[in-house]
Each structure stands twice: as C-alpha cells, then as structure tokens.
Scaffold this active site. Structure first.
Site, mmCIF file in Angstrom:
data_model
loop_
_atom_site.group_PDB
_atom_site.id
_atom_site.type_symbol
_atom_site.label_atom_id
_atom_site.label_comp_id
_atom_site.label_asym_id
_atom_site.label_seq_id
_atom_site.Cartn_x
_atom_site.Cartn_y
_atom_site.Cartn_z
ATOM 1 N N ASP A 6 -0.468 -0.915 12.994
ATOM 2 C CA ASP A 6 -0.019 -2.147 12.368
ATOM 3 C C ASP A 6 0.247 -2.988 13.686
ATOM 4 O O ASP A 6 0.519 -4.170 13.373
ATOM 5 C CB ASP A 6 1.095 -1.808 11.770
ATOM 6 C CG ASP A 6 1.174 -1.204 10.501
ATOM 7 O OD1 ASP A 6 -0.090 -1.061 9.884
ATOM 8 O OD2 ASP A 6 2.087 -0.518 9.874
ATOM 9 N N SER A 36 -3.918 8.923 8.109
ATOM 10 C CA SER A 36 -3.145 7.953 7.080
ATOM 11 C C SER A 36 -2.088 8.582 6.505
ATOM 12 O O SER A 36 -1.925 9.655 6.036
ATOM 13 C CB SER A 36 -3.909 7.346 5.906
ATOM 14 O OG SER A 36 -3.305 6.996 4.857
ATOM 15 N N GLY A 79 0.838 -1.276 -0.150
ATOM 16 C CA GLY A 79 -0.236 -0.116 -0.069
ATOM 17 C C GLY A 79 0.658 1.253 -0.054
ATOM 18 O O GLY A 79 0.503 2.192 -0.532
HETATM 19 C C1 S3P Z 1 2.304 3.353 6.297
HETATM 20 C C2 S3P Z 1 1.307 3.744 6.851
HETATM 21 C C3 S3P Z 1 0.105 2.984 7.310
HETATM 22 C C4 S3P Z 1 0.565 1.842 7.861
HETATM 23 C C5 S3P Z 1 1.335 0.995 6.613
HETATM 24 C C6 S3P Z 1 2.649 1.815 6.616
HETATM 25 C C7 S3P Z 1 3.415 4.091 5.590
HETATM 26 O O1 S3P Z 1 -1.026 3.012 6.665
HETATM 27 O O2 S3P Z 1 -0.467 0.657 8.131
HETATM 28 O O3 S3P Z 1 1.661 -0.424 7.121
HETATM 29 O O4 S3P Z 1 4.496 3.841 5.576
HETATM 30 O O5 S3P Z 1 3.133 5.307 5.405
HETATM 31 P P1 S3P Z 1 -2.039 4.020 6.442
HETATM 32 O O6 S3P Z 1 -1.483 5.398 5.770
HETATM 33 O O7 S3P Z 1 -3.007 3.504 5.525
HETATM 34 O O8 S3P Z 1 -2.630 3.992 7.766
#
Ligand code: S3P
Length: 427
Positions: free
Chosen positions: A312, A164, A91
């Site tokens: 997480d 986020s 993601g």
């Molecule tokens: C992350 C942000 C979080 C986290 C993901 C890593 C990042 O997600 O859960 O494992 O590296 O910016 P969200 O931004 O969707 O909360």
C-alpha cells in the site's frame, strides 16, 4: 483541492489507528463471546463499512470518541441481514466477511461501490467454494455483488497464487467453521494481523514459514484491543519529511509489524535519515516512534518478498523515487493493478503530468529520479492512496497542483489534510 510548495515539515504527528487491525477487531469481536473494546479505532469510511455490516448481521456496536464496544455473540450468533450488505470501497471488508458468511446457515448478498464491483473476487470464491460454500458473482464477472450461501464447510490446504492477507484471512475465517484444520500457503508472507489477533481471541492458529493453519470451532472470548497507528498512513509523512528541505518530524506510535514495515527497509536502501525508536513490546503488535529528517535519497530496486510488506506504500514510494538520485525499479507488484484503482497507471499518468520520468511496466514502475516536479492537474481516481501521494508530491513541486476528488482520503485518513497542514510551513 489545490496545493503549493511547503517549506520544512516540523514537529510531531500521531497518525490514526491501523486500518487492517481496526477491521479485524470489529470482525473477531463480533464472533467472540462477550464484550470487546477497541481503542484508537480508525474512524475511516472503510472501517465504518465493517461496523455497518456487522450491525446488519445483528451485532450491537457502540461508539464513543474514546473507544468502540462490540457485544459479541459467539461464532454462531450472527443473524441473517434483512438487506444487502454494503462494503463500500473496502476490499478487506468484502473478502474477510465472505469467509465468515461462508460458514453461516443463511444466505447473504454482499456488494460495494463501483471500484469494489471491479475488483477480483475469484481469488476467494475458488477456495471458499472448495471448502463447500456456494458463492455466486451476480454479474457473472467474478466480482461483487456476491450471493453467499453458507454451508457446512470442510478443512482444506490451499495454495494462494498471490500473497494476499485478504485471501489468507478469508480462508482462515471460514476455517473457524470447518470440520477439520484449514491451512493456507502463500508464495510470500503477507501481513499477519489476522493470525496474531485470532490467537489473542483464543483461536488455535499455527504458522510455519508462509503457511498458516487454523483449527475449527474455538471458543473466542472478548478482548481489550488498542490499535497502533497505521504505518500506511505514516508513510506519507515519512516520504514528505525525507523529500522536503529543512524537515524534522517525529511520527508517534506507528505499528511496525515486520510483515508491514517494508517501507522502513526501503528508507534504509534509499539512504533516508530515519530513526526507529521502538516501544517495549509484548506478544501483540509492535510499535515505535519514527524520527525523520530531510534526506539525500538514492534510487533502489524493490522486488520479491519485500513487495507484500509495503504494497500500500508503493504509490508514495514512487513519489520519493522522483526525488532520489538515479533509477528506482519497482517489480513483482502486478497486484497494484487491482487495488482501489489501477495504481500502476494512476502513478505513471499523474507523475508524468508533473514532469517526472516514469515508465509503467507489467508489474511495477521504473522511475528516473532527480527531475524537478511541476504542479499539474492530477486525478485521484477516487483512490485515497493516490490522493495522499500527490498531496506529498505537490508540496515539493513548482506551481500549483490540483487534486481531483481529493476528499477520498476519508477512506483511511479523514483528517489527512488538516494534519499535513499543521506540520507544513508556507513558503
Ligand atoms: C489488507 C491487505 C492488502 C492491502 C489492503 C489491506 C488487509 O490487500 O493492500 O489495503 O487488511 O488484509 P491484499 O490482501 O489484496 O494484498
């Protein structure tokens, strides 16, 4: 993969580099002028997906066991890839790179695995479109594959609906290419690695409360980065040492950035025997050794602005809660439903299979602690954090636990089972 009960966890462990920081080092290094070196880079599948995408965008990235070296080409040095970019399961890769691609003068198609193709991208499509990019969800469902046509961008002030860091970072990265400053205001503060590292590379970024502002067209210059250990990986060992009788474990060099270290606060609320031994820290990411011993845990309520600081870690915190006296309530965590799997369902279903008393709610879990767990067949749902959480539960359950698709830990912690085995003693 099969697991049985362990006696105490003893000794020392060093967890791999932080996943969020490793991704950002590759991305910002690619957009900087000159060489960036990254030590203790996480060689998990997610971060390798980021390397692969930037190589396809024309950046030379060399890998040795000690470090990776990125030959940055500056903000306008990326070139159109000849193929679709594949973010795999990541993601962070998908959302952050979308912000960068929005400011390029070429079109890119970006996709990922089956899980990524179900995760919501409307949350970045909306602000990036408002800035002037053209982003189309090719399946028409607001998910990847995404066709991104970069355009001249305008600065905006955007209020995100969820806290986020991926959304915030995506908008800030597009802001590097905008015609005026770009601000993001979040409902609660999410991890601030982008803000810290962009500043280190030479960007002008200001933060005030839950608002971050970036100024366009800085000259980013290559940096030497050393990535601290990932607190999200350390969390499995923190939990394991707390709940396993006769344990004493020293976890070395763990990143304890305050926007990420909510699990330490939860340990305090639950009465864990945890000592934080901080390293002297300058401007950058703070780190510490963590000394954890077997603990008598008590249930607690985890909610509100604490949630983004441990999002997480909630699956393994749910495991800890099964070994605590009393009730643990996790709320305000509906985001768990749109992670690599629906983690509310995955935890409730698998913990119930092991004999725990767990209720899934709309935005979290309610766990009645103190019931012994028994081995069961559990399904990782191909989600690395579910697999690792149940490996920890299994070490403290009667009988044998079988974890389906256990090798998915490769996403964030390829040596997880070897490391766990090394500090475990068989009963
Ligand atoms: C992350 C942000 C979080 C986290 C993901 C890593 C990042 O997600 O859960 O494992 O590296 O910016 P969200 O931004 O969707 O909360």
């Amino acid at each position: 993969m099969k697991f049985t009960r362990t006696a105490g966890l003893k000794g020392e462990i060093t967890v791999p580099g932080d996943k969020s920081i490793s991704h950002r080092a590759v991305m910002f290094g690619s957009l900087a002028e000159g060489i960036t070196t990254v030590r203790n880079f996480l060689r998990g599948a997610d971060c390798l997906s980021t390397i692969d995408c930037f190589r396809r965008l024309g950046i030379q990235i060399d890998e040795t066991p000690e470090q990776i070296t990125i030959h940055g080409k500056g903000l306008h040095g990326l070139s159109a890839p000849s193929q679709i970019l594949d973010a795999g399961n990541s993601g962070t890769t998908t959302r952050l790179i979308s912000g960068i691609l929005s400011g390029q003068n070429f079109e890119t198609t970006l996709t990922g695995d089956a899980s990524i193709q179900k995760r919501p991208m409307g949350r970045i499509i909306e602000p990036l479109t408002e800035m002037g990019a053209s982003i189309v969800s090719l399946s028409g469902n607001g998910c990847a594959p995404l066709k991104i046509q970069g355009r001249p961008l305008r600065g905006i002030h955007y209020r995100t609906k969820v806290a986020s860091a991926q959304v915030k970072s995506s908008i800030l990265l597009a802001g590097l290419y905008a015609d005026s400053p770009t601000s993001v205001t979040e409902p609660a503060l999410s991890r601030n690695h982008s803000e810290l590292m962009l500043r280190q590379f030479g960007a002008k970024v200001q933060t005030e409360g839950t608002t971050a502002t970036i100024w366009p067209e800085p000259s980013l210059s290559g940096q030497e980065i050393t990535v601290p250990g990932d607190i999200s990986s350390a969390a499995y060992f923190i939990a394991a040492a707390c709940i396993t009788p006769d344990s004493e474990l020293l976890i070395r060099n763990v990143g304890i950035n305050p926007t990420r270290n909510g699990i330490l606060q939860v340990c305090r609320m639950m009465g864990a025997d945890l000592t934080v031994l901080p390293y002297p820290s300058g401007e950058g990411e703070p780190a510490a050794d963590l000394l954890v011993r077997t603990s008598s845990l008590k249930g607690c309520v985890i909610e509100g602005s604490l949630i983004p600081t441990l999002i997480d870690e909630l699956p393994v915190i749910a495991v800890m809660a099964c070994f605590a006296s009393g009730t643990t309530v996790i709320r305000d965590a509906a985001e768990l439903k749109v992670k690599e799997s629906n983690r509310i369902d995955a935890m409730a279903e698998n913990l119930t299979a092991m004999g725990a008393q767990v209720t899934a709610t709309e935005d979290g879990l309610i766990i009645e602690g103190g019931r012994p767990l028994r081995g069961a067949a559990v399904d990782s749902r191909l989600d690395h954090r579910i697999a690792m959480s149940f490996a920890i539960a299994a070490l403290n359950a009667d009988g044998e636990t079988e974890i389906r698709d256990a090798e998915c830990v490769n996403i964030s912690y390829p040596e997880f089972y070897q490391d766990l085995n090394r500090i475990s003693s068989r009963t």
